[in-house]
Design an enzyme around this catalytic site. Structure first.
Site, PDB file in Angstrom:
ATOM      1  N   VAL A  82      24.508  53.801  19.963  1.00 40.18           N
ATOM      2  CA  VAL A  82      24.386  53.336  21.345  1.00 40.18           C
ATOM      3  C   VAL A  82      25.716  52.731  21.771  1.00 40.18           C
ATOM      4  CG1 VAL A  82      23.214  51.752  22.910  1.00 40.18           C
ATOM      5  CG2 VAL A  82      21.924  52.907  21.105  1.00 40.18           C
ATOM      6  N   LYS A  83      26.207  53.195  22.916  1.00 38.93           N
ATOM      7  CA  LYS A  83      27.511  52.759  23.410  1.00 38.93           C
ATOM      8  C   LYS A  83      27.310  51.706  24.486  1.00 38.93           C
ATOM      9  CE  LYS A  83      31.839  55.232  24.424  1.00 38.93           C
ATOM     10  NZ  LYS A  83      32.349  56.545  24.892  1.00 38.93           N
TER      11      LYS A  83
END
Length: 217
Positions: A82-83
């Site tokens: 997850v960015k």
């Protein structure tokens, strides 16, 4: 050094992956928009092609909303990272997701202090943007070097993921400094194979082979 490809274009990912040139993929809202596809759909397809980490970015700005989006993205596949942006809300989200066993890529890093905070929050990856610093006459490679020094000084496990790569020279420079990963567009990765002396040498060999009538098959 690992190579991540910075694109959401499936054909480009497949081509490089088949050659063993892809250890992971990074995407962002701009790349998803360019692909013209739904973020969940295209991200799922990318994860089915590449076994390494695939970064998918949240679009919320508040921590609670980022967390909800991050958890939804993480359900796409086991190799999702997850960015989140390097904001205070992003760091809060990073800590919670990391505690849940989810890989997190903290992006838009432009200082060593920011990278230090991301490591303290448990980030799997920190993404310093080399090219965008170069654009404002700040040496982006110096930032990679500073982060490497700090992380090595204290044994942080966060991977330095050099981003905003503009040239093939950026790739080799980051490798010399000790970046763990470089993420680059497909054309930059391909450009690493180019050299004028290779082209000249090959042209000379082909000319001599033709003159001598050399045939192998």
């Amino acid at each position: 050094m690992k190579f991540f490809v910075d694109t959401a274009e499936i054909d480009q990912i497949k081509e490089l992956n088949d050659l063993g040139m892809v250890d992971g993929v990074t995407t962002n809202p701009s790349l998803i928009a360019k692909s013209g596809r739904d973020i969940l759909e295209v991200t799922k397809e990318i994860c089915s092609i590449v076994s390494g980490p695939v970064s998918a970015e949240v679009v919320a700005l508040e921590a609670d909303d980022m967390l909800a989006e991050g958890r939804k993205l993480a359900k796409i596949a086991d190799n999702i990272a997850v960015k989140v942006p390097l904001t205070w809300a992003g760091l809060k989200t990073c800590k919670t997701l990391t505690d849940d066993g989810i890989m997190v890529n903290v992006t838009l890093c432009f200082s060593a202090n920011q990278a230090l905070l991301a490591a303290k929050a448990g980030a799997t990856f920190i993404s310093p943007f080399i090219g965008r610093l170069d654009d404002i006459n700040i040496d982006g490679l110096e930032l990679i070097e500073d982060i490497r020094t700090i992380y090595d000084n204290y044994g942080f496990g966060t991977n330095i993921l050099a981003a905003s790569i503009r040239t093939a020279n950026h790739m080799s420079d980051c490798a010399k400094i000790g970046a763990d990963v470089c993420t680059a567009p497909p054309n930059v990765i391909k450009a690493m194979a180019n050299h004028i002396l290779t082209d000249k040498g090959l042209a000379a060999f082909m000319a001599d082979a033709k003159k001598a009538g050399i045939k192998i098959v």
